[in-house]
Enzyme design. Structure first.
Site, PDB file in Angstrom:
ATOM      1  N   CYS A 128       0.702  -1.136  -0.027  1.00 50.24           N
ATOM      2  CA  CYS A 128       0.450  -0.218  -0.360  1.00 50.24           C
ATOM      3  C   CYS A 128       0.915   1.426  -0.299  1.00 50.24           C
ATOM      4  CB  CYS A 128      -0.914   0.164   1.090  1.00 50.24           C
ATOM      5  SG  CYS A 128      -2.081  -1.194   1.524  1.00 50.24           S
ATOM      6  N   ARG A 175       3.714  -0.080  -4.737  1.00 53.44           N
ATOM      7  CA  ARG A 175       3.153  -0.692  -3.244  1.00 53.44           C
ATOM      8  C   ARG A 175       2.151  -1.176  -3.716  1.00 53.44           C
ATOM      9  NH1 ARG A 175       7.055   1.640   0.862  1.00 53.44           N
ATOM     10  NH2 ARG A 175       5.523  -0.126   2.133  1.00 53.44           N
ATOM     11  N   TRP A 230      -2.962  -2.863  -1.278  1.00 52.34           N
ATOM     12  CA  TRP A 230      -2.993  -3.855  -1.854  1.00 52.34           C
ATOM     13  C   TRP A 230      -3.836  -4.935  -0.738  1.00 52.34           C
ATOM     14  CZ3 TRP A 230      -0.810  -8.261   0.693  1.00 52.34           C
ATOM     15  CH2 TRP A 230      -0.679  -9.324   0.166  1.00 52.34           C
ATOM     16  N   ASN A 257      -1.678   1.897   6.049  1.00 48.31           N
ATOM     17  CA  ASN A 257      -1.124   0.794   5.957  1.00 48.31           C
ATOM     18  C   ASN A 257      -0.396  -0.116   7.149  1.00 48.31           C
ATOM     19  OD1 ASN A 257      -0.457   2.001   3.704  1.00 48.31           O
ATOM     20  ND2 ASN A 257       1.457   2.385   3.135  1.00 48.31           N
ATOM     21  N   GLY A 258      -0.233  -1.439   6.438  1.00 45.72           N
ATOM     22  CA  GLY A 258      -0.617  -3.022   8.069  1.00 45.72           C
ATOM     23  C   GLY A 258      -1.209  -3.626   7.888  1.00 45.72           C
ATOM     24  N   GLU A 284      16.365 -18.111  -8.636  1.00 52.60           N
ATOM     25  CA  GLU A 284      15.483 -16.941  -9.556  1.00 52.60           C
ATOM     26  C   GLU A 284      15.149 -16.799 -10.805  1.00 52.60           C
ATOM     27  OE1 GLU A 284      15.355 -14.591  -7.953  1.00 52.60           O
ATOM     28  OE2 GLU A 284      15.498 -12.877  -9.185  1.00 52.60           O
ATOM     29  N   LYS A 290      11.805 -15.568 -10.897  1.00 56.21           N
ATOM     30  CA  LYS A 290      10.856 -14.364 -12.098  1.00 56.21           C
ATOM     31  C   LYS A 290       9.818 -15.129 -12.827  1.00 56.21           C
ATOM     32  CE  LYS A 290      12.410 -11.713 -10.544  1.00 56.21           C
ATOM     33  NZ  LYS A 290      13.022 -11.715  -9.588  1.00 56.21           N
ATOM     34  N   GLU A 299       6.344 -15.883 -11.540  1.00 58.03           N
ATOM     35  CA  GLU A 299       5.439 -13.825 -10.952  1.00 58.03           C
ATOM     36  C   GLU A 299       5.635 -13.039 -12.172  1.00 58.03           C
ATOM     37  OE1 GLU A 299       8.150 -10.931  -8.133  1.00 58.03           O
ATOM     38  OE2 GLU A 299       9.038 -12.083  -9.411  1.00 58.03           O
ATOM     39  N   HIS A 326      15.152 -38.438  -8.501  1.00 54.63           N
ATOM     40  CA  HIS A 326      15.070 -38.809  -7.154  1.00 54.63           C
ATOM     41  C   HIS A 326      13.007 -37.939  -7.162  1.00 54.63           C
ATOM     42  CE1 HIS A 326      18.613 -39.931  -5.600  1.00 54.63           C
ATOM     43  NE2 HIS A 326      18.854 -39.052  -5.875  1.00 54.63           N
ATOM     44  N   LYS A 360       5.615  -4.485  -4.744  1.00 54.74           N
ATOM     45  CA  LYS A 360       6.952  -4.296  -4.449  1.00 54.74           C
ATOM     46  C   LYS A 360       7.165  -4.672  -3.120  1.00 54.74           C
ATOM     47  CE  LYS A 360      10.427  -3.223  -5.980  1.00 54.74           C
ATOM     48  NZ  LYS A 360      11.444  -4.892  -6.621  1.00 54.74           N
TER      49      LYS A 360
HETATM   50  O1  M6R Z   1      12.621  -5.717  -0.563  1.00 55.55           O
HETATM   51  P1  M6R Z   1      12.985  -6.998  -0.075  1.00 55.55           P
HETATM   52  O2  M6R Z   1      14.174  -8.234  -0.987  1.00 55.55           O
HETATM   53  O3  M6R Z   1      13.328  -7.713   1.095  1.00 55.55           O
HETATM   54  O4  M6R Z   1      11.972  -8.327  -0.798  1.00 55.55           O
HETATM   55  C1  M6R Z   1      11.909  -9.321  -0.660  1.00 55.55           C
HETATM   56  C2  M6R Z   1      11.019 -10.048  -1.738  1.00 55.55           C
HETATM   57  O5  M6R Z   1       9.248  -9.745  -1.561  1.00 55.55           O
HETATM   58  C3  M6R Z   1      11.241  -9.915  -3.025  1.00 55.55           C
HETATM   59  O6  M6R Z   1      12.694 -10.296  -3.525  1.00 55.55           O
HETATM   60  C4  M6R Z   1      10.341 -11.128  -4.356  1.00 55.55           C
HETATM   61  O7  M6R Z   1      10.168 -11.846  -4.104  1.00 55.55           O
HETATM   62  C5  M6R Z   1      10.403  -9.921  -5.535  1.00 55.55           C
HETATM   63  N1  M6R Z   1       9.401  -9.471  -5.869  1.00 55.55           N
HETATM   64  C6  M6R Z   1      10.604 -11.545  -6.525  1.00 55.55           C
HETATM   65  O8  M6R Z   1      11.162 -10.591  -8.123  1.00 55.55           O
END
Ligand code: M6R
Length: 610
Positions: A2, A27, A75, A100-101, A483, A487, A490, A506, A605
């Site tokens: 948010c 956000r 969010w 927020n929160g 990773e 990606k 996501e 396995h 984010k």
């Molecule tokens: O801000 P941070 O690096 O602590 O965030 C951690 C994860 O939320 C962040 O890396 C998330 O997995 C990304 N969207 C991945 O692309």
């Protein structure tokens, strides 16, 4: 998660607020809303489901002259993403709040308020705050003390701004667990959950500490700590260009941020890697003395940052010669872990506000760690303010939800950390020399890896109709496969899993068929022959494979096997370099699929709730 913006000004604030929301949209982007106080005891509140642009269109035909207002992009946590649940929330026509929160005891508070006759018009946890303000306001002298009294009743996390239509020259702010900054202008003040929101109107900010509340008017900002004592929170100039959050001609932030990597890495190295060494204060004054005592490193992080930690584990154990554990922050914070003698806690975070990582740091502070170090990208963040030692990544703002440049800069910093610890312990000079040389070469090597955009683009079509994909790697490339899979899922919504290639038979091998593309990261290292055997095992099952290989691996493309060759580079930096083609792969697959690259569904984010 948010985004919050607020302003008390001497000019109309509606456009400033909406522009701020647009800059904060990374956000959260489920719904957005704004409340403008008209200065004569009334307020206009406009909210829309969906992105900030929809709110902006709804506001376009109306002229709002009010000079005080609050705004929010959401969010969803409690209550579906809808107009009804969008912020600001209000009690009567008088009090308005953006938050927020998460208010954890909202059920009990709601029940009590309903018994007292309050009618709720949303399903959010936030609405209890504004009704409590309404309920308590007759008992307190002013809005600030009312808000302070309300916060005593709240359990959970909040960053909030409160407006009172009958008192249009002030806003009250409070934070506990969710970041808030105050922006300073000429006869005007601003509030935001991230300074980025306010860069067009000010560069001067102070950061509220945990438990702070603030009374903000045009003329003054008064800050009070958790016990209600007035305190000074210094305002500093923020060194960032207002266009730092523009797309600079790229179609998406993600693509811009992929291409920014050589520069981001140059910035992170600048002044820190020189004369054949990592400078003594790169990780903060006194870090060399600390590193000389370190016997174990515990890394804690989430998501992409966790994957970076997993690469570092290989480097630390192999080159520094001390043990290293890496744990997901949401697990670490809820279990009783063993603290090794001489342990350094390292948190990795782009945002510095990830709730679980922050909670892990706070937990570790009560345990027997030597010290905490954070490798973080946001100077004003909670992790930076609460850690003993700080490495500021200097990657520049990362807006795309999918992390790209933050990952490669984290890896760069972690390789520097290995060198710095070896320097402090006066060990492994060979590794130190090799790593420093490889680090200095890195921006150029990344630049070269970026030329793979076009060849990878042409592979993307082959993924677009797939529902699943496997990513394989071994050793320090296994986390790169992790990773790559993160990606892809996501931003393209293709289910992707990463496996250490030796683990395939396995279980996961049962999944492999012509509809399951298998992506392999295969630099020329001591595990290549093993990896080649794994590739053969997969090929024998009729899979379609995509191999990202070293130019001297001698892989040839043939039916069912697409090879993308990478320029050969020092083995220490290949995990960094091999992450680039995987970033392109996910980006171009998402383009073909037409998904929302920068703001993928359900995500935000900065994950400031647990
Ligand atoms: O801000 P941070 O690096 O602590 O965030 C951690 C994860 O939320 C962040 O890396 C998330 O997995 C990304 N969207 C991945 O692309």
């Amino acid at each position: 998660m948010c985004g919050i913006v607020g302003a008390v000004s001497n000019r109309p604030v509606c456009d400033i607020l909406v522009d701020g929301l647009q800059r904060l949209e990374y956000r959260g982007y489920d719904s957005a809303g704004v409340t403008i106080l008209d200065g004569a005891g009334s307020a206009s509140c406009v909210k829309r489901q969906g992105k900030v642009g929809i709110l902006a269109s709804a506001l376009a035909d109306t002229q709002f002259n009010g000079t005080t207002g609050i705004a929010h992009t959401r969010w969803a946590t409690h209550g579906a993403p809808s107009e009804r649940n969008a912020h600001p929330h209000q009690s009567g026509e008088r009090f308005f709040v953006v938050h927020n929160g998460i208010i954890e005891n909202h059920d009990d508070l709601r029940d009590a308020l309903v018994r007292d006759g309050y009618v709720f018009s949303s399903d959010t946890d936030t609405e209890v705050i504004v009704h409590l303000i309404h309920q308590l306001s007759p008992h307190y002298a002013d809005l600030r003390s009312t808000v302070q009294a309300v916060t005593q009743k709240l359990q959970g996390a909040y960053g909030m701004v409160v407006a009172d239509s009958q008192s249009p020259d002030e806003l009250v702010v409070s934070r506990s667990g969710s970041p808030i900054v105050i922006g300073y202008g000429e006869n005007e003040h601003f509030i935001a959950s991230d300074p980025l929101a306010l860069l067009p109107v000010t560069r001067r900010f102070s950061v509220l500490e945990e438990g702070d509340s603030a009374h903000v008017t045009r003329e003054a900002v008064r800050v009070f700590d958790v016990s209600g004592v007035e305190v000074i929170r210094a305002a500093n100039d923020f060194d960032m260009k207002s266009d730092a959050s523009d797309k600079a001609g790229y179609k998406h932030y993600m693509l811009k941020e992929i291409f920014e990597q050589p520069e981001a890495i140059r910035r992170t190295l600048e002044g820190r890697v020189q004369s054949g060494a990592v400078s003594a204060d790169a990780f903060g004054a006194g870090s060399q003395a600390l590193f000389s005592q370190v016997k174990h490193i515990q890394i804690v992080a989430c998501g992409t940052s966790y994957n970076a930690g997993m690469v570092a584990r290989h480097w630390i154990e192999q080159h520094v010669g001390i043990s290293c554990s890496v744990e997901i922050a949401s697990e670490f914070r809820y279990r009783q872990s063993f603290v090794h003698d001489g342990s350094l806690l390292v948190t990795l975070s782009q945002s510095g506000e990830t709730a679980d990582t922050l909670a892990a740091l706070r937990l570790a502070q009560s345990l027997n760690y030597l010290a905490s170090l954070t490798i973080c990208n946001v100077v004003t963040s909670s992790l930076v303010r609460e850690s003993d030692f700080v490495y500021l990544m200097k990657a520049g703002p990362e807006i795309g939800v999918a992390s790209t440049k933050a990952f490669t800069v984290q890896l760069t910093a972690l390789l520097m950390l290995c060198v710095a610890v070896c320097q402090a312990k006066q060990t492994n000079q060979t590794f130190r020399d090799e790593a420093v040389e490889a680090l200095l070469q890195l921006p150029e090597s990344i630049q070269q890896a970026l030329t793979l955009a076009e060849p990878i683009k042409s592979l993307a079509d082959k993924f677009a109709d797939k529902h699943h994909a496997l990513f394989l790697g071994r050793g320090d490339q296994y986390p790169i496969a992790m990773e790559g899979a993160l990606k892809l899922k996501e931003i393209s919504y293709i289910h992707a899993e990463a496996y250490a290639a030796g683990e395939l038979k396995h279980g996961p091998l049962a999944l492999v068929d012509a509809d399951m593309p298998v992506v392999v990261v295969a630099p020329n290292n001591e595990l290549l022959d093993k990896l080649k055997s794994n590739i053969e095992e997969v090929r024998a099952r009729g899979s379609v494979m995509y191999v990202f290989a070293d130019s001297d691996d001698h892989f040839e493309s043939e039916p069912g096997l697409d090879v993308v060759n990478m320029a050969h580079a020092n083995h220490l930096i290949t995990p960094i370099l091999f992450s680039i083609p995987l970033q392109f792969l996910s980006y171009y697959v998402a383009l073909v699929k037409g998904t929302d690259v920068d703001q993928p569904r359900n995500l935000a984010k900065s994950v400031t709730v647990e």
